[in-house]
Scaffold this motif. Structure first.
Motif, PDB file in Angstrom:
ATOM      1  N   LEU A  78    -139.550  10.400   5.111  1.00  0.00           N
ATOM      2  CA  LEU A  78    -138.644  10.001   6.187  1.00  0.00           C
ATOM      3  C   LEU A  78    -137.929  11.238   6.720  1.00  0.00           C
ATOM      4  N   VAL A  79    -138.017  11.443   8.003  1.00  0.00           N
ATOM      5  CA  VAL A  79    -137.298  12.563   8.610  1.00  0.00           C
ATOM      6  C   VAL A  79    -136.190  11.988   9.487  1.00  0.00           C
ATOM      7  N   SER A  80    -134.967  12.441   9.232  1.00  0.00           N
ATOM      8  CA  SER A  80    -133.847  12.009  10.077  1.00  0.00           C
ATOM      9  C   SER A  80    -133.472  13.149  11.011  1.00  0.00           C
ATOM     10  N   CYS A  81    -133.631  12.927  12.282  1.00  0.00           N
ATOM     11  CA  CYS A  81    -133.356  13.977  13.262  1.00  0.00           C
ATOM     12  C   CYS A  81    -131.977  13.749  13.863  1.00  0.00           C
ATOM     13  N   HIS A  82    -131.073  14.688  13.651  1.00  0.00           N
ATOM     14  CA  HIS A  82    -129.694  14.530  14.125  1.00  0.00           C
ATOM     15  C   HIS A  82    -129.468  15.343  15.395  1.00  0.00           C
ATOM     16  N   VAL A  83    -128.918  14.716  16.406  1.00  0.00           N
ATOM     17  CA  VAL A  83    -128.475  15.483  17.569  1.00  0.00           C
ATOM     18  C   VAL A  83    -127.031  15.113  17.846  1.00  0.00           C
ATOM     19  N   ARG A  84    -126.322  16.042  18.448  1.00  0.00           N
ATOM     20  CA  ARG A  84    -124.943  15.737  18.847  1.00  0.00           C
ATOM     21  C   ARG A  84    -124.836  15.909  20.348  1.00  0.00           C
ATOM     22  N   ILE A  85    -124.287  14.901  21.017  1.00  0.00           N
ATOM     23  CA  ILE A  85    -124.111  15.000  22.465  1.00  0.00           C
ATOM     24  C   ILE A  85    -122.623  14.872  22.783  1.00  0.00           C
ATOM     25  N   ALA A  86    -122.255  15.332  23.964  1.00  0.00           N
ATOM     26  CA  ALA A  86    -120.843  15.256  24.352  1.00  0.00           C
ATOM     27  C   ALA A  86    -120.459  13.786  24.518  1.00  0.00           C
ATOM     28  N   ARG A  87    -119.268  13.448  24.028  1.00  0.00           N
ATOM     29  CA  ARG A  87    -118.807  12.057  24.095  1.00  0.00           C
ATOM     30  C   ARG A  87    -118.591  11.640  25.559  1.00  0.00           C
ATOM     31  N   GLU A  88    -118.111  12.589  26.339  1.00  0.00           N
ATOM     32  CA  GLU A  88    -117.977  12.338  27.780  1.00  0.00           C
ATOM     33  C   GLU A  88    -118.959  13.238  28.496  1.00  0.00           C
ATOM     34  N   ASP A 139    -114.195  15.397  17.366  1.00  0.00           N
ATOM     35  CA  ASP A 139    -115.013  16.495  17.900  1.00  0.00           C
ATOM     36  C   ASP A 139    -115.413  16.240  19.351  1.00  0.00           C
ATOM     37  N   GLY A 140    -115.083  15.067  19.866  1.00  0.00           N
ATOM     38  CA  GLY A 140    -115.516  14.728  21.222  1.00  0.00           C
ATOM     39  C   GLY A 140    -117.032  14.610  21.333  1.00  0.00           C
ATOM     40  N   GLN A 141    -117.654  14.095  20.267  1.00  0.00           N
ATOM     41  CA  GLN A 141    -119.122  14.025  20.263  1.00  0.00           C
ATOM     42  C   GLN A 141    -119.620  12.693  19.728  1.00  0.00           C
ATOM     43  N   PHE A 142    -120.820  12.336  20.202  1.00  0.00           N
ATOM     44  CA  PHE A 142    -121.573  11.267  19.547  1.00  0.00           C
ATOM     45  C   PHE A 142    -122.709  11.917  18.785  1.00  0.00           C
ATOM     46  N   GLU A 143    -122.983  11.431  17.600  1.00  0.00           N
ATOM     47  CA  GLU A 143    -124.136  11.914  16.867  1.00  0.00           C
ATOM     48  C   GLU A 143    -125.199  10.819  16.898  1.00  0.00           C
ATOM     49  N   LEU A 144    -126.390  11.190  17.316  1.00  0.00           N
ATOM     50  CA  LEU A 144    -127.494  10.227  17.312  1.00  0.00           C
ATOM     51  C   LEU A 144    -128.472  10.648  16.232  1.00  0.00           C
ATOM     52  N   VAL A 145    -128.899   9.681  15.438  1.00  0.00           N
ATOM     53  CA  VAL A 145    -129.818   9.994  14.343  1.00  0.00           C
ATOM     54  C   VAL A 145    -131.098   9.177  14.525  1.00  0.00           C
ATOM     55  N   TYR A 146    -132.199   9.878  14.630  1.00  0.00           N
ATOM     56  CA  TYR A 146    -133.500   9.226  14.817  1.00  0.00           C
ATOM     57  C   TYR A 146    -134.243   9.285  13.492  1.00  0.00           C
ATOM     58  N   HIS A 147    -134.508   8.131  12.922  1.00  0.00           N
ATOM     59  CA  HIS A 147    -135.192   8.084  11.628  1.00  0.00           C
ATOM     60  C   HIS A 147    -136.668   7.799  11.857  1.00  0.00           C
ATOM     61  N   VAL A 148    -137.506   8.750  11.507  1.00  0.00           N
ATOM     62  CA  VAL A 148    -138.955   8.506  11.677  1.00  0.00           C
ATOM     63  C   VAL A 148    -139.659   8.631  10.332  1.00  0.00           C
ATOM     64  N   TRP A 149    -140.657   7.804  10.164  1.00  0.00           N
ATOM     65  CA  TRP A 149    -141.376   7.704   8.889  1.00  0.00           C
ATOM     66  C   TRP A 149    -142.849   7.988   9.135  1.00  0.00           C
ATOM     67  N   SER A 150    -143.437   8.759   8.206  1.00  0.00           N
ATOM     68  CA  SER A 150    -144.876   9.001   8.281  1.00  0.00           C
ATOM     69  C   SER A 150    -145.560   8.283   7.129  1.00  0.00           C
ATOM     70  N   HIS A 151    -146.480   7.410   7.469  1.00  0.00           N
ATOM     71  CA  HIS A 151    -147.239   6.716   6.418  1.00  0.00           C
ATOM     72  C   HIS A 151    -148.180   7.690   5.730  1.00  0.00           C
ATOM     73  N   GLU A 152    -148.565   8.727   6.467  1.00  0.00           N
ATOM     74  CA  GLU A 152    -149.492   9.726   5.943  1.00  0.00           C
ATOM     75  C   GLU A 152    -148.795  10.584   4.879  1.00  0.00           C
ATOM     76  N   MET A 153    -147.607  11.094   5.230  1.00  0.00           N
ATOM     77  CA  MET A 153    -146.904  11.989   4.303  1.00  0.00           C
ATOM     78  C   MET A 153    -145.956  11.241   3.377  1.00  0.00           C
ATOM     79  N   LYS A 154    -145.744   9.974   3.648  1.00  0.00           N
ATOM     80  CA  LYS A 154    -144.774   9.151   2.898  1.00  0.00           C
ATOM     81  C   LYS A 154    -143.421   9.856   2.855  1.00  0.00           C
TER      82      LYS A 154
END
Ligand code: SF4
Lengths: 258, 175
Positions: free
Chosen positions: B80-90, B63-78
């Motif tokens: 895990l939210v994984s936020c996916h973004v795709r950026i151009a490989r070049e 696809d000519g892309q990198f996918e970045l996944v940011y995993h954030v956790w809330s101790h309050e809500m218990k």
């Protein structure tokens, strides 16, 4: 690699040892290697085989098999083998599994600090052919290319019984004067250094003056120096001197420059 | 499991976001590259997603892309939210979020070394874990690991002479 003498006390006569004289260390004289000397050496081998300290270099998964090997279930102390915490006091370097290139550097440094006679055991497939990391860019494939290895334990991972078997075999070999792989590091230092340089670059250097030690112990051979050790000299002096500039005073305990 | 109402409320404030449950205590959010910093900021400020457990990277070479996944956790809500973004490989450039989550600097430096993604504003893009390594970022799919290994290492001789000798006498390891 080379013809290894069967007994550790069979060394080249003094006059074939470059630097054998005048190094401040009395090189063994052919005359004194009398029957008496040989009996003493055999006796020393016999005793040595019954009291071995192992440095467990636990880099890989297989390290988990060592606690049962050492503790009451299999109890290697029955045959005189016990763990040691530092390389300088250890007889056996047991490498348990894969070595990343970064770790391999540390292993070589540890190995060079050990006092001879010293023995290396490669534990697990990873030390034999890279094991399941055979196509990883980051791990070495054959331990015996970088340091001389006495025995390998095949398996992924080998069970304590296998470790026990190989330690018993090592004891047998030491007793019979056959466990002489460590001398090969001196006799063929250029080969090992060349392989190390291939991974770590031509500037690779360690604080130990291996060539000097080879002369000192009388294991200097035609393979000790060569095109690769010349690179050490080109770096501005002996391995030891160059290394001391790089690893100041606390050479081996301080931070290792990677 | 459905998405908790509180989380939904926050997500609805942002444009171009898709969210779906991805297992117990886990929500996957897909977001456009320009929307990620705002998303992380909102999650952190409003719902206590203060723990960035990891940033991972996937090389979608076709696809000519990198996918970045940011995993954030809330101790309050218990949760895990994984936020996916795709950026151009070049040219493979993205923005650092280390001002929102300080540990991000560590992960970004790692991803830079392994994938060659450059993070603008990151505290350091220096060499990190790989030593004596001059080659391309090794986790990129276009890096040929096998070729590299074959050029750098020697294989064990699986049929040494002594084995051939034994075979000649009728022995060996093959059945
Ligand atoms: S041989 Fe197997 S158990 Fe041992 S280090 Fe390698 S992968 Fe792990």
């Amino acid at each position: 690699m080379t013809d290894k003498p069967l007994k550790s006390h069979v060394r080249p006569p003094q006059d074939t040892m470059p630097g054998g004289a005048g190094q401040g260390c009395p090189a063994p004289d052919a005359q004194t290697r009398s029957i008496w000397r040989r009996i003493m050496d055999d006796f020393a081998d016999h005793c040595r085989a019954r009291s071995l300290f192992v440095l467990h270099y636990c880099t890989g998964c297989g390290a988990i098999e060592l606690p049962p090997t050492i503790t009451s279930r299999f109890d290697m102390e029955r045959v005189g083998i016990t763990p040691m915490v530092t390389p300088r006091q250890a007889d056996i370097l047991l490498i348990t599994g894969y070595l990343s290139l970064k770790t391999l550097k540390r292993v070589i440094l540890s190995y060079e600090q050990m006092q001879g006679p010293k023995y290396v055991l490669g534990f697990g497939s990873c030390t034999i052919n890279g094991g399941m990391y055979w196509n990883s860019y980051a791990t070495m494939k054959r331990l015996d290319q970088y340091i001389p290895t006495d025995l390998f334990i095949a398996g992924c991972m080998p069970r304590p019984e296998a470790v026990q078997q190989v330690l018993l075999k090592l004891i047998e070999d030491i007793d019979a004067g056959r466990a002489n792989a460590w001398q090969d590091y001196y006799r063929n230092y250029d080969f090992y250094l060349g392989n190390q340089q291939r991974l770590f670059g031509a500037g690779w250097n360690t604080p130990t003056d291996v060539i000097g030690e080879a002369r000192h112990y009388g294991y200097y051979g035609p393979g000790t120096e060569g095109e690769h050790t010349r690179l050490l000299a080109e770096g501005g002096g002996s391995a030891a001197r160059l290394a001391h500039a790089e690893y100041p005073s606390t050479a081996l305990t301080g931070r290792i420059k990677s | 499991m459905s998405i908790p109402a509180r989380l939904n409320e926050v997500l609805n404030e942002l444009p171009a976001i898709q969210a779906r449950p991805a297992g117990a205590r886990r929500v996957r959010v897909d977001v456009a590259p320009q929307g990620l910093p705002a998303l992380l900021e909102l999650l952190k400020g409003r719902l206590g997603f203060i723990h960035l457990s990891a940033i991972s990277c996937v090389d979608w070479i076709e696809d000519g892309q990198f996918e970045l996944v940011y995993h954030v956790w809330s101790h309050e809500m218990k949760l895990l939210v994984s936020c996916h973004v795709r950026i151009a490989r070049e040219p493979g450039v993205y923005v650092s979020v280390h001002d929102i989550h300080e540990p991000a600097g560590f992960f970004e430096r790692d991803i830079h070394e392994m994938f060659g993604v450059h993070f603008d504003g990151a505290p350091s893009m220096e060499k990190f874990i790989l030593t004596s390594w001059e080659g391309p970022p090794p986790m990129r799919k276009d890096f040929n690991t096998r070729k590299h290994v074959e050029e750098t290492f020697e294989w064990v001789d699986y049929r040494p002479d002594w084995l051939k000798d034994i075979e000649r006498k009728g022995g060996g390891i093959e059945s």
